[in-house]
Design a protein around this motif. Structure first.
Motif, PDB file in Angstrom:
ATOM      1  N   GLN A   1      -9.842   2.622   1.246  1.00  0.00           N
ATOM      2  CA  GLN A   1      -9.135   3.790   1.784  1.00  0.00           C
ATOM      3  C   GLN A   1      -7.986   4.201   0.859  1.00  0.00           C
ATOM      4  O   GLN A   1      -7.810   5.386   0.555  1.00  0.00           O
ATOM      5  CB  GLN A   1      -8.578   3.483   3.174  1.00  0.00           C
ATOM      6  N   ALA A   2      -7.195   3.226   0.448  1.00  0.00           N
ATOM      7  CA  ALA A   2      -6.034   3.512  -0.398  1.00  0.00           C
ATOM      8  C   ALA A   2      -6.450   4.153  -1.715  1.00  0.00           C
ATOM      9  O   ALA A   2      -5.789   5.071  -2.211  1.00  0.00           O
ATOM     10  CB  ALA A   2      -5.241   2.232  -0.643  1.00  0.00           C
TER      11      ALA A   2
ATOM     12  N   PRO B   1      -1.607  -1.061   7.948  1.00  0.00           N
ATOM     13  CA  PRO B   1      -1.173  -2.437   7.670  1.00  0.00           C
ATOM     14  C   PRO B   1       0.078  -2.785   8.483  1.00  0.00           C
ATOM     15  O   PRO B   1       0.879  -1.915   8.822  1.00  0.00           O
ATOM     16  CB  PRO B   1      -0.907  -2.427   6.160  1.00  0.00           C
TER      17      PRO B   1
ATOM     18  N   GLN C   1     -11.186  -6.533   6.158  1.00  0.00           N
ATOM     19  CA  GLN C   1     -10.097  -5.575   6.407  1.00  0.00           C
ATOM     20  C   GLN C   1      -9.374  -5.224   5.114  1.00  0.00           C
ATOM     21  O   GLN C   1      -9.057  -4.067   4.867  1.00  0.00           O
ATOM     22  CB  GLN C   1      -9.108  -6.137   7.426  1.00  0.00           C
TER      23      GLN C   1
ATOM     24  N   GLY D   1       0.198   3.565   2.793  1.00  0.00           N
ATOM     25  CA  GLY D   1      -0.274   2.697   3.866  1.00  0.00           C
ATOM     26  C   GLY D   1      -0.243   3.300   5.247  1.00  0.00           C
ATOM     27  O   GLY D   1      -1.048   2.938   6.102  1.00  0.00           O
TER      28      GLY D   1
ATOM     29  N   LEU E   1      -3.605   4.649   6.297  1.00  0.00           N
ATOM     30  CA  LEU E   1      -4.752   3.752   6.408  1.00  0.00           C
ATOM     31  C   LEU E   1      -5.066   3.489   7.876  1.00  0.00           C
ATOM     32  O   LEU E   1      -4.195   3.574   8.741  1.00  0.00           O
ATOM     33  CB  LEU E   1      -4.470   2.438   5.671  1.00  0.00           C
ATOM     34  N   ASP E   2      -6.327   3.152   8.154  1.00  0.00           N
ATOM     35  CA  ASP E   2      -6.755   2.894   9.516  1.00  0.00           C
ATOM     36  C   ASP E   2      -7.475   1.553   9.563  1.00  0.00           C
ATOM     37  O   ASP E   2      -8.517   1.420   8.919  1.00  0.00           O
ATOM     38  CB  ASP E   2      -7.673   4.014   9.986  1.00  0.00           C
TER      39      ASP E   2
ATOM     40  N   SER F   1     -11.445  -2.821   3.173  1.00  0.00           N
ATOM     41  CA  SER F   1     -11.371  -1.498   3.802  1.00  0.00           C
ATOM     42  C   SER F   1     -10.071  -0.789   3.421  1.00  0.00           C
ATOM     43  O   SER F   1     -10.072   0.393   3.064  1.00  0.00           O
ATOM     44  CB  SER F   1     -11.480  -1.630   5.324  1.00  0.00           C
ATOM     45  N   TRP F   2      -8.950  -1.501   3.508  1.00  0.00           N
ATOM     46  CA  TRP F   2      -7.675  -0.899   3.117  1.00  0.00           C
ATOM     47  C   TRP F   2      -7.673  -0.507   1.646  1.00  0.00           C
ATOM     48  O   TRP F   2      -7.174   0.559   1.290  1.00  0.00           O
ATOM     49  CB  TRP F   2      -6.525  -1.852   3.405  1.00  0.00           C
TER      50      TRP F   2
ATOM     51  N   PHE G   1       0.867  -1.172   0.000  1.00  0.00           N
ATOM     52  CA  PHE G   1       0.000   0.000   0.000  1.00  0.00           C
ATOM     53  C   PHE G   1       0.908   1.227   0.000  1.00  0.00           C
ATOM     54  O   PHE G   1       1.613   1.485   0.978  1.00  0.00           O
ATOM     55  CB  PHE G   1      -0.903   0.013   1.239  1.00  0.00           C
TER      56      PHE G   1
END
Length: 142
Positions: free
Chosen positions: A133-134, A102, A126, A95, A98-99, A129-130, A92
């Motif tokens: 967000q990314a 990672p 998860q 990264g 991100l929340d 979600s990442w 990521f």
């Protein structure tokens, strides 16, 4: 004695079993990379590609430096992955934003990794979600 792989038309595998795939934009080079992933890693690559494609409609794909990249046209890349000997590593590029962050740090302060091993059962919620967000963050231009 001749190397039995010499007549193999498939891609060469680099260190750790990472497929050597020519640079290219679009779906075809990413499919070629995933098809060349050795053993159990191919299923991981297929699932990662599916998750990104499902989560980010219209995602732009490419292969650069022998790994698939995902991003937005003219906005940069948010994710890539590659094969290592014992895992597939998801990268990521932003990264640290991100929340939750990672788990694996990089020498680059913003980059974070997720290593997927053969017997892992990744938390797909998860991962999604990442990915979501990314995809909303500014992409990395390469």
């Amino acid at each position: 004695m001749t190397d039995p792989r010499a007549n193999d038309a498939g891609p060469k595998l680099l260190a750790g079993g990472n497929p050597q795939i020519p640079k290219g934009e679009g779906e075809a080079p990413v499919r070629a990379y995933i098809a060349a992933m050795p053993g159990w890693k191919r299923a991981v690559g297929q699932r990662l590609d599916e998750l990104v494609t499902e989560t980010v409609p219209g995602v732009h794909k490419a292969v650069k430096w022998n790994q698939p990249f995902y991003g937005h046209v003219d906005e940069g890349w948010f994710l890539a992955f590659r094969c290592y000997t014992k895992y597939v590593q998801v990268q990521f590029f932003r990264g640290s934003s991100l929340d939750p962050v990672p788990p694996k740090a990089s020498k680059h302060p913003e980059v974070r990794y997720l290593d997927l091993h053969e017997d892992d059962e990744p938390d797909e919620a998860q991962l999604r979600s990442w990915i979501e967000q990314a995809a909303r963050l500014p992409g990395e231009r390469m």
